[in-house]
Design an enzyme around this catalytic site. Structure first.
Site, PDB file in Angstrom:
ATOM      1  N   SER A   1      46.798  33.637  64.329  1.00 55.34           N
ATOM      2  CA  SER A   1      47.230  34.724  64.692  1.00 55.34           C
ATOM      3  C   SER A   1      47.715  33.766  66.442  1.00 55.34           C
ATOM      4  O   SER A   1      46.758  32.704  66.746  1.00 55.34           O
ATOM      5  CB  SER A   1      46.527  35.456  65.686  1.00 55.34           C
ATOM      6  N   LEU A   2      48.734  34.249  67.308  1.00 54.80           N
ATOM      7  CA  LEU A   2      49.630  33.059  67.891  1.00 54.80           C
ATOM      8  C   LEU A   2      49.186  34.156  69.161  1.00 54.80           C
ATOM      9  O   LEU A   2      49.830  34.278  70.351  1.00 54.80           O
ATOM     10  CB  LEU A   2      50.680  32.814  67.757  1.00 54.80           C
TER      11      LEU A   2
ATOM     12  N   ASN B   1      55.619  50.001  46.780  1.00 55.48           N
ATOM     13  CA  ASN B   1      54.717  48.909  46.450  1.00 55.48           C
ATOM     14  C   ASN B   1      53.841  48.588  45.791  1.00 55.48           C
ATOM     15  O   ASN B   1      54.072  49.130  44.704  1.00 55.48           O
ATOM     16  CB  ASN B   1      53.223  49.718  47.475  1.00 55.48           C
TER      17      ASN B   1
ATOM     18  N   ALA C   1      52.353  49.102  51.959  1.00 60.88           N
ATOM     19  CA  ALA C   1      52.378  50.690  52.632  1.00 60.88           C
ATOM     20  C   ALA C   1      51.376  50.859  53.642  1.00 60.88           C
ATOM     21  O   ALA C   1      50.311  51.645  53.355  1.00 60.88           O
ATOM     22  CB  ALA C   1      52.395  51.737  51.144  1.00 60.88           C
ATOM     23  N   GLY C   2      51.018  49.578  54.102  1.00 60.96           N
ATOM     24  CA  GLY C   2      49.690  49.467  54.919  1.00 60.96           C
ATOM     25  C   GLY C   2      49.734  49.755  56.592  1.00 60.96           C
ATOM     26  O   GLY C   2      50.786  50.999  56.754  1.00 60.96           O
TER      27      GLY C   2
ATOM     28  N   ALA D   1      50.631  48.192  59.234  1.00 61.95           N
ATOM     29  CA  ALA D   1      51.833  48.078  59.829  1.00 61.95           C
ATOM     30  C   ALA D   1      53.065  49.586  58.720  1.00 61.95           C
ATOM     31  O   ALA D   1      53.978  49.673  60.219  1.00 61.95           O
ATOM     32  CB  ALA D   1      52.645  46.921  59.327  1.00 61.95           C
TER      33      ALA D   1
ATOM     34  N   LYS E   1      43.968  48.693  60.652  1.00 54.21           N
ATOM     35  CA  LYS E   1      44.548  49.226  61.126  1.00 54.21           C
ATOM     36  C   LYS E   1      44.713  51.062  60.880  1.00 54.21           C
ATOM     37  O   LYS E   1      44.368  51.609  61.903  1.00 54.21           O
ATOM     38  CB  LYS E   1      46.279  49.064  60.789  1.00 54.21           C
TER      39      LYS E   1
ATOM     40  N   ASP F   1      53.319  49.349  67.036  1.00 53.43           N
ATOM     41  CA  ASP F   1      53.446  48.538  66.073  1.00 53.43           C
ATOM     42  C   ASP F   1      55.230  48.247  65.987  1.00 53.43           C
ATOM     43  O   ASP F   1      56.107  48.219  65.720  1.00 53.43           O
ATOM     44  CB  ASP F   1      53.281  48.497  64.602  1.00 53.43           C
TER      45      ASP F   1
ATOM     46  N   THR G   1      50.866  49.067  44.375  1.00 56.22           N
ATOM     47  CA  THR G   1      49.982  50.211  44.291  1.00 56.22           C
ATOM     48  C   THR G   1      51.305  51.565  44.265  1.00 56.22           C
ATOM     49  O   THR G   1      51.215  51.465  45.520  1.00 56.22           O
ATOM     50  CB  THR G   1      48.801  50.679  44.320  1.00 56.22           C
TER      51      THR G   1
END
Length: 280
Positions: free
Chosen positions: A15-16, A151, A128-129, A131, A66, A102, A153
């Site tokens: 991560s930045l 996706n 499909a998460g 985000a 999330k 987001d 799944t």
């Protein structure tokens, strides 16, 4: 003592966010420090308790927490509740409040960087998460004509659509089904971590049937140009990497914590410099 902020994720070493936010704190003269906290799934509940115990002022939440973080918080902002995902937590006098920056961050970056209006556009979301949920909601709010979701799944794509609080024409597809229908879309967005450093040779979806001038967006920002975006560019697409979304969602989170909207162009320059200094 300076306020402590951070990001919870797994993995999170790439991560930045720390370098971007810490620079903003220094520039604005705010006594704050931002850290990356690696939190395994099974330790998320303890980590959230730790935010309260240690008086952490605020955090970002990234993959894979999330959605799982929602029942652990004291309050959820209406937009985040409708989206079903949280990426920003504010500690208000010991109460942890969840927000989602987001989706708004992505849409703002997409419109600015590709000079396009989302209204009336046909969109395919890959993934499909958490985000994807935020981006789906924001695209629907920006009046896309339809948003299909594919996706690995398929049932997860169906669930995202069924659980959405917005009404818009949508269908769920497997990756193979989406690949066959790719020419139907004007905007294609990868919301997964497929292609993220160090797995830079992976791609989320075949672009064989992609139309020329389709907007292809990848929310990954490390590397700046994923293999998938290179392939899209070779097929005549307009491409966008994840720097803009990363910067804007971070800036909106920063504003939630401090009440100040930071210098997004400075944030962008810092992120690009850290990643080699050249966008795709």
């Amino acid at each position: 003592m300076a306020n402590i902020y951070g990001v919870l994720g797994c993995p999170v070493h790439h991560s930045l966010s720390p370098v971007m936010h810490n620079d903003a704190f220094r520039e604005l003269g705010i006594a704050g420090h931002y850290y990356a906290f690696h939190v395994e799934k099974e330790h998320l509940r303890d980590a959230i308790k730790g935010l309260k115990a240690l008086g952490i002022a605020g955090v970002n939440v990234t993959i894979p927490h999330k959605t799982a973080v929602i029942p652990l918080l004291d309050e959820i902002d209406n937009m985040a509740r409708q989206i079903g995902a949280v990426n920003t937590i504010v500690n208000e006098n010991g109460r942890l409040i969840g927000y989602n920056t987001d989706g708004p961050g992505f849409v703002r970056a997409l419109c600015e960087e590709t000079k396009t209006d989302i209204k009336g556009k046909r969109v395919l979301l890959v993934g499909a998460g958490g985000a994807a949920r935020g981006i789906y909601f924001a695209l629907a709010s920006a009046q896309a004509s339809r948003i299909d979701v594919c996706n690995r799944t398929k049932s997860n794509a169906e669930q995202l659509i069924e659980q959405s609080a917005v009404s818009i024409a949508s269908a769920a597809y497997s990756l193979q089904e989406a690949e066959e229908r790719l020419a139907e879309y004007e905007i294609v967005i990868n919301t997964t971590s497929v292609g993220l450093y160090p797995n830079v040779d992976a791609t989320p979806l075949s672009l064989e049937n992609l139309r020329v001038n389709t907007i292809v967006s990848d929310i990954i920002y490390n590397p700046l140009e994923t293999k998938w975006l290179r392939e899209a560019k070779e097929k005549g697409a307009v491409v966008q990497n994840g720097v803009g979304m990363f910067v804007y969602q971070g800036a909106l989170a920063f504003e939630k914590w401090t009440g100040i909207f930071p210098n997004v162009e400075r944030m962008r320059r810092i992120v690009i410099q850290q990643l080699g200094g050249k966008e795709c």
